[in-house]
Design a protein around this motif. Structure first.
Motif, PDB file in Angstrom:
ATOM      1  N   ALA A   1       0.820  -1.212   0.000  1.00  0.00           N
ATOM      2  CA  ALA A   1       0.000   0.000   0.000  1.00  0.00           C
ATOM      3  C   ALA A   1       0.857   1.266   0.000  1.00  0.00           C
ATOM      4  O   ALA A   1       0.493   2.270  -0.617  1.00  0.00           O
ATOM      5  CB  ALA A   1      -0.935  -0.008   1.206  1.00  0.00           C
ATOM      6  N   ALA A   2       1.988   1.227   0.682  1.00  0.00           N
ATOM      7  CA  ALA A   2       2.867   2.400   0.724  1.00  0.00           C
ATOM      8  C   ALA A   2       3.382   2.727  -0.678  1.00  0.00           C
ATOM      9  O   ALA A   2       3.421   3.894  -1.083  1.00  0.00           O
ATOM     10  CB  ALA A   2       4.030   2.155   1.679  1.00  0.00           C
ATOM     11  N   LYS A   3       3.752   1.708  -1.432  1.00  0.00           N
ATOM     12  CA  LYS A   3       4.248   1.911  -2.793  1.00  0.00           C
ATOM     13  C   LYS A   3       3.132   2.445  -3.687  1.00  0.00           C
ATOM     14  O   LYS A   3       3.337   3.401  -4.453  1.00  0.00           O
ATOM     15  CB  LYS A   3       4.796   0.607  -3.361  1.00  0.00           C
ATOM     16  N   ASN A   4       1.956   1.821  -3.587  1.00  0.00           N
ATOM     17  CA  ASN A   4       0.825   2.265  -4.413  1.00  0.00           C
ATOM     18  C   ASN A   4       0.461   3.715  -4.112  1.00  0.00           C
ATOM     19  O   ASN A   4       0.204   4.503  -5.020  1.00  0.00           O
ATOM     20  CB  ASN A   4      -0.389   1.363  -4.191  1.00  0.00           C
ATOM     21  N   SER A   5       0.443   4.054  -2.829  1.00  0.00           N
ATOM     22  CA  SER A   5       0.111   5.416  -2.426  1.00  0.00           C
ATOM     23  C   SER A   5       1.153   6.406  -2.948  1.00  0.00           C
ATOM     24  O   SER A   5       0.807   7.475  -3.453  1.00  0.00           O
ATOM     25  CB  SER A   5       0.018   5.505  -0.909  1.00  0.00           C
ATOM     26  N   PHE A   6       2.419   6.051  -2.828  1.00  0.00           N
ATOM     27  CA  PHE A   6       3.489   6.935  -3.291  1.00  0.00           C
ATOM     28  C   PHE A   6       3.412   7.148  -4.800  1.00  0.00           C
ATOM     29  O   PHE A   6       3.524   8.275  -5.289  1.00  0.00           O
ATOM     30  CB  PHE A   6       4.862   6.363  -2.917  1.00  0.00           C
ATOM     31  N   ILE A   7       3.223   6.065  -5.551  1.00  0.00           N
ATOM     32  CA  ILE A   7       3.164   6.168  -7.011  1.00  0.00           C
ATOM     33  C   ILE A   7       1.957   6.987  -7.438  1.00  0.00           C
ATOM     34  O   ILE A   7       2.054   7.824  -8.351  1.00  0.00           O
ATOM     35  CB  ILE A   7       3.175   4.769  -7.661  1.00  0.00           C
ATOM     36  N   LYS A   8       0.822   6.778  -6.773  1.00  0.00           N
ATOM     37  CA  LYS A   8      -0.384   7.548  -7.105  1.00  0.00           C
ATOM     38  C   LYS A   8      -0.145   9.040  -6.877  1.00  0.00           C
ATOM     39  O   LYS A   8      -0.485   9.880  -7.718  1.00  0.00           O
ATOM     40  CB  LYS A   8      -1.555   7.063  -6.250  1.00  0.00           C
ATOM     41  N   LYS A   9       0.484   9.395  -5.745  1.00  0.00           N
ATOM     42  CA  LYS A   9       0.760  10.793  -5.440  1.00  0.00           C
ATOM     43  C   LYS A   9       1.791  11.363  -6.424  1.00  0.00           C
ATOM     44  O   LYS A   9       1.662  12.486  -6.895  1.00  0.00           O
ATOM     45  CB  LYS A   9       1.289  10.948  -4.018  1.00  0.00           C
ATOM     46  N   CYS A  10       2.801  10.581  -6.745  1.00  0.00           N
ATOM     47  CA  CYS A  10       3.838  11.033  -7.676  1.00  0.00           C
ATOM     48  C   CYS A  10       3.258  11.304  -9.065  1.00  0.00           C
ATOM     49  O   CYS A  10       3.579  12.323  -9.690  1.00  0.00           O
ATOM     50  CB  CYS A  10       4.929   9.971  -7.754  1.00  0.00           C
ATOM     51  N   GLU A  11       2.396  10.418  -9.551  1.00  0.00           N
ATOM     52  CA  GLU A  11       1.771  10.618 -10.858  1.00  0.00           C
ATOM     53  C   GLU A  11       0.843  11.829 -10.855  1.00  0.00           C
ATOM     54  O   GLU A  11       0.773  12.568 -11.832  1.00  0.00           O
ATOM     55  CB  GLU A  11       1.007   9.360 -11.278  1.00  0.00           C
ATOM     56  N   LYS A  12       0.153  12.030  -9.747  1.00  0.00           N
ATOM     57  CA  LYS A  12      -0.732  13.201  -9.628  1.00  0.00           C
ATOM     58  C   LYS A  12       0.095  14.475  -9.670  1.00  0.00           C
ATOM     59  O   LYS A  12      -0.268  15.455 -10.328  1.00  0.00           O
ATOM     60  CB  LYS A  12      -1.532  13.133  -8.331  1.00  0.00           C
ATOM     61  N   ASP A  13       1.226  14.492  -8.976  1.00  0.00           N
ATOM     62  CA  ASP A  13       2.109  15.656  -8.987  1.00  0.00           C
ATOM     63  C   ASP A  13       2.729  15.874 -10.364  1.00  0.00           C
ATOM     64  O   ASP A  13       2.962  17.012 -10.785  1.00  0.00           O
ATOM     65  CB  ASP A  13       3.217  15.520  -7.946  1.00  0.00           C
ATOM     66  N   ALA A  14       2.991  14.793 -11.082  1.00  0.00           N
ATOM     67  CA  ALA A  14       3.568  14.897 -12.426  1.00  0.00           C
ATOM     68  C   ALA A  14       2.572  15.514 -13.399  1.00  0.00           C
ATOM     69  O   ALA A  14       2.962  16.225 -14.327  1.00  0.00           O
ATOM     70  CB  ALA A  14       4.009  13.532 -12.929  1.00  0.00           C
ATOM     71  N   LYS A  15       1.273  15.282 -13.202  1.00  0.00           N
ATOM     72  CA  LYS A  15       0.245  15.883 -14.042  1.00  0.00           C
ATOM     73  C   LYS A  15       0.180  17.380 -13.835  1.00  0.00           C
ATOM     74  O   LYS A  15      -0.018  18.127 -14.768  1.00  0.00           O
ATOM     75  CB  LYS A  15      -1.133  15.293 -13.723  1.00  0.00           C
ATOM     76  N   ALA A  16       0.327  17.799 -12.607  1.00  0.00           N
ATOM     77  CA  ALA A  16       0.198  19.246 -12.281  1.00  0.00           C
ATOM     78  C   ALA A  16       1.408  20.015 -12.631  1.00  0.00           C
ATOM     79  O   ALA A  16       2.018  20.133 -13.519  1.00  0.00           O
ATOM     80  CB  ALA A  16      -0.052  19.414 -10.789  1.00  0.00           C
TER      81      ALA A  16
END
Length: 114
Positions: A99-114
């Protein structure tokens, strides 16, 4: 005769005004069309909307625009995924898992979009 002259003068004035309006129109509509294929990993959101143009430089509309934006955002997410996976490490340098990896990747991809 006086009416004819005034109509001719009015016609000339209107055609001159139309010619002036055409000269002041912005012409860089072809620039986004030329830049779209060159972008390997396009950013998402507003920039994807700006890149939703056809080969003639006209803005897309309807289903074509939606499809173009969806494809652009998908490519941006795919380009961000390997970079985010490489950064998914804890403070001790160990790779994240679960879950920690999934959460980190989700946040990283969201930040990459912005």
């Amino acid at each position: 005769m006086k009416k004819l002259l005034s109509l001719v003068a009015l016609g000339i004035c209107l055609s001159f005004g139309a010619a002036q309006a055409q000269d002041k129109a912005p012409a860089p509509a072809a620039a986004p069309a030329a830049a779209a294929p060159a972008a390997a990993a396009p950013a998402a959101g507003a920039s994807c909307e700006a890149k939703a143009v056809d080969k003639n430089g006209k803005a897309l509309a309807g289903a074509a625009k939606a499809s173009s934006i969806k494809k652009c955002e998908k490519e941006a997410k795919a380009a961000a995924a390997p970079a985010c996976a490489a950064k998914a490490v804890d403070k001790n340098g160990k790779p994240l898992a679960g879950a920690a990896k999934n959460s980190f990747i989700k946040k990283c991809e969201k930040d990459a979009k912005a």
